[in-house]
Enzyme design. Structure first.
Site, PDB file in Angstrom:
ATOM      1  N   HIS A   8      46.005  38.481  39.380  1.00  0.00           N
ATOM      2  CA  HIS A   8      46.707  37.223  39.140  1.00  0.00           C
ATOM      3  C   HIS A   8      47.487  37.278  37.829  1.00  0.00           C
ATOM      4  O   HIS A   8      47.063  37.912  36.859  1.00  0.00           O
ATOM      5  CB  HIS A   8      45.715  36.058  39.108  1.00  0.00           C
ATOM      6  CG  HIS A   8      45.091  35.791  40.446  1.00  0.00           C
ATOM      7  ND1 HIS A   8      45.695  35.020  41.400  1.00  0.00           N
ATOM      8  CD2 HIS A   8      43.923  36.211  40.993  1.00  0.00           C
ATOM      9  CE1 HIS A   8      44.932  34.953  42.469  1.00  0.00           C
ATOM     10  NE2 HIS A   8      43.845  35.681  42.250  1.00  0.00           N
ATOM     11  N   HIS A  22      43.658  34.111  50.099  1.00  0.00           N
ATOM     12  CA  HIS A  22      42.261  34.257  49.707  1.00  0.00           C
ATOM     13  C   HIS A  22      41.371  33.717  50.833  1.00  0.00           C
ATOM     14  O   HIS A  22      41.733  32.761  51.521  1.00  0.00           O
ATOM     15  CB  HIS A  22      41.965  33.456  48.448  1.00  0.00           C
ATOM     16  CG  HIS A  22      42.456  34.102  47.186  1.00  0.00           C
ATOM     17  ND1 HIS A  22      43.756  34.509  47.022  1.00  0.00           N
ATOM     18  CD2 HIS A  22      41.826  34.384  46.026  1.00  0.00           C
ATOM     19  CE1 HIS A  22      43.900  35.030  45.801  1.00  0.00           C
ATOM     20  NE2 HIS A  22      42.741  34.963  45.178  1.00  0.00           N
ATOM     21  N   HIS A  69      45.269  43.154  43.906  1.00  0.00           N
ATOM     22  CA  HIS A  69      44.716  41.810  43.683  1.00  0.00           C
ATOM     23  C   HIS A  69      44.618  41.567  42.182  1.00  0.00           C
ATOM     24  O   HIS A  69      43.595  41.846  41.547  1.00  0.00           O
ATOM     25  CB  HIS A  69      43.342  41.657  44.341  1.00  0.00           C
ATOM     26  CG  HIS A  69      42.897  40.229  44.447  1.00  0.00           C
ATOM     27  ND1 HIS A  69      42.755  39.567  45.649  1.00  0.00           N
ATOM     28  CD2 HIS A  69      42.597  39.304  43.499  1.00  0.00           C
ATOM     29  CE1 HIS A  69      42.364  38.318  45.434  1.00  0.00           C
ATOM     30  NE2 HIS A  69      42.267  38.143  44.115  1.00  0.00           N
ATOM     31  N   GLU A  86      35.222  34.575  50.192  1.00  0.00           N
ATOM     32  CA  GLU A  86      34.495  34.835  48.949  1.00  0.00           C
ATOM     33  C   GLU A  86      33.517  33.690  48.706  1.00  0.00           C
ATOM     34  O   GLU A  86      32.310  33.873  48.731  1.00  0.00           O
ATOM     35  CB  GLU A  86      35.436  34.976  47.764  1.00  0.00           C
ATOM     36  CG  GLU A  86      34.677  35.290  46.466  1.00  0.00           C
ATOM     37  CD  GLU A  86      35.549  35.254  45.229  1.00  0.00           C
ATOM     38  OE1 GLU A  86      35.237  35.988  44.269  1.00  0.00           O
ATOM     39  OE2 GLU A  86      36.517  34.489  45.214  1.00  0.00           O
ATOM     40  N   ASP A 116      41.329  41.240  39.873  1.00  0.00           N
ATOM     41  CA  ASP A 116      41.403  39.787  40.004  1.00  0.00           C
ATOM     42  C   ASP A 116      41.922  39.125  38.725  1.00  0.00           C
ATOM     43  O   ASP A 116      43.118  38.873  38.596  1.00  0.00           O
ATOM     44  CB  ASP A 116      40.043  39.226  40.403  1.00  0.00           C
ATOM     45  CG  ASP A 116      40.137  37.883  41.117  1.00  0.00           C
ATOM     46  OD1 ASP A 116      41.244  37.331  41.206  1.00  0.00           O
ATOM     47  OD2 ASP A 116      39.098  37.397  41.595  1.00  0.00           O
ATOM     48  N   ASP A 117      41.047  38.844  37.761  1.00  0.00           N
ATOM     49  CA  ASP A 117      41.420  38.174  36.508  1.00  0.00           C
ATOM     50  C   ASP A 117      40.729  38.862  35.332  1.00  0.00           C
ATOM     51  O   ASP A 117      39.737  38.364  34.798  1.00  0.00           O
ATOM     52  CB  ASP A 117      41.011  36.692  36.548  1.00  0.00           C
ATOM     53  CG  ASP A 117      41.736  35.905  37.609  1.00  0.00           C
ATOM     54  OD1 ASP A 117      42.965  35.784  37.509  1.00  0.00           O
ATOM     55  OD2 ASP A 117      41.076  35.417  38.546  1.00  0.00           O
TER      56      ASP A 117
END
Length: 350
Positions: A15, A199, A13, A202, A280-281
């Site tokens: 991006h 996604h 995961h 969340e 994630d980021d």
């Protein structure tokens, strides 16, 4: 304690723009005369409330970073550096997620944009030893018809190895749109052999997860942590063989949980879930892959449990069976190594 950077693992995961190094972002912005928001360069992780206003702040920062990516060279740099960073953290497999629509105007269209990423993924795999595969993701803030176009494009490059498209996702604010409207795009992708990795779970809870399961038929859930709020939904996810991509730092920064101890990793594990930790980021959350494992260690997870999570991440990846067996054996070597002997730990973790 054993070095968590030496623990073999898979990163599922991450991006594309969100994987950037801060100094790379600064360099790209400076080259184009773009002034970046202070929050992207102050070395302070973004923290927002889990509401529409908070998401807007997060998305505005992400979009500001994405505006600096305006060339083939920039796109290749992002993929290469993501692979290098993963290699430094013991990752054996990286499945990086991208919506090529955002970069298409600067490289001649969505097909060249995707081909650049795939080509660099193959090149970076050879250079770093990390298997880099790609997930093409549609966005909830765009029309579902665009998702069908992306699904057809992704289908042309379907495979399971480095430089292949391995899955089809749906990202951005899960409160936007009607989930069922993306069903046809995911059907196109699955027909081509791509796995479904939307996604969900969340920002919204169990009821939304039921819709995601019903209409998008996921193989993995991007996040999915809110399934812990409903034993019935959690059991359904597990029984259907759906894995969780859990990103503790992201959950806290986006206000889903007030602190990392609230992220229900233990609940998911105890229920028998397959879990892959992800960053994630990291550009915005300033927390990469190994840091997710370190966070759990601080909460009392022992090395055997962390090794189990790493093995779970490998199993949840879309790599071939032989690679998975090799990486799982390396995880057991890491666990068997004497943590008091740095040389021995390095040898087993290499």
């Amino acid at each position: 304690m054993r070095d968590l950077n030496l623990l073999p693992k898979a990163h599922l995961h991450l991006h594309f723009t969100g994987s950037m190094r801060v100094h790379t972002l600064e360099r790209m912005a400076e080259a184009q005369g773009i002034r970046l928001p202070e929050g992207l360069t102050d070395n302070i992780a973004i923290e927002v409330p889990a509401d529409q206003r908070g998401w807007f702040r997060f998305q505005r920062a992400y979009d500001a970073a994405r505006k600096t990516v305006r060339s083939e060279e920039a796109m290749r740099t992002i993929v290469r550096e993501a692979a290098e960073d993963d290699a430094a953290e013991g990752s054996r497999r990286l499945e990086i997620q991208i919506d090529p629509t955002s970069y298409a105007p600067f490289v001649g269209g969505i097909t060249p944009a995707l081909e650049i990423v795939l080509d660099e993924a193959a090149t970076a795999s050879r250079a770093t030893g990390v298997d880099v595969a790609v997930i093409v993701a549609a966005s909830r803030i765009r029309h579902p018809l665009e998702a069908r176009t992306l699904a057809r494009l992704a289908a042309k490059y379907a495979g399971e190895g480095a430089g292949d498209v391995v899955g089809f996702g749906l990202s951005n604010d899960e409160r936007r749109g009607v989930t069922s409207e993306w069903e046809s795009a995911f059907r196109i992708a699955r027909k081509a052999g791509l796995r479904s990795v939307p996604h969900g779970g969340e920002l919204l809870g169990p009821e939304h997860l039921r819709e995601v399961l019903d209409f998008l038929k996921p193989t993995r859930l991007g996040h999915g942590v809110r399934a812990a709020e409903s034993p019935d939904v959690l059991r359904r996810v597990i029984d259907e063989g759906v894995a969780f991509e859990v990103c503790p730092a992201s959950n806290v920064s986006l206000g889903v949980y007030s602190e990392a101890s609230g992220v229900p990793v233990r609940t998911l594990m105890d229920a028998g879930a397959t879990i892959a930790l992800g960053a994630d980021d990291p550009l915005l959350f300033l927390s990469r892959l190994t840091a997710q494992y370190e966070t759990l260690r601080e909460q009392g997870f022992d090395d055997a449990e962390l090794a189990a999570l790493a093995s779970s991440s490998v199993e949840a990846s879309f790599a071939d069976g032989a690679s998975k067996r090799t990486w799982k054996a390396e995880i057991q070597d890491w666990l068997a190594a004497d943590p008091s002997n740095d040389d021995d730990a390095e040898a087993h973790g290499a």
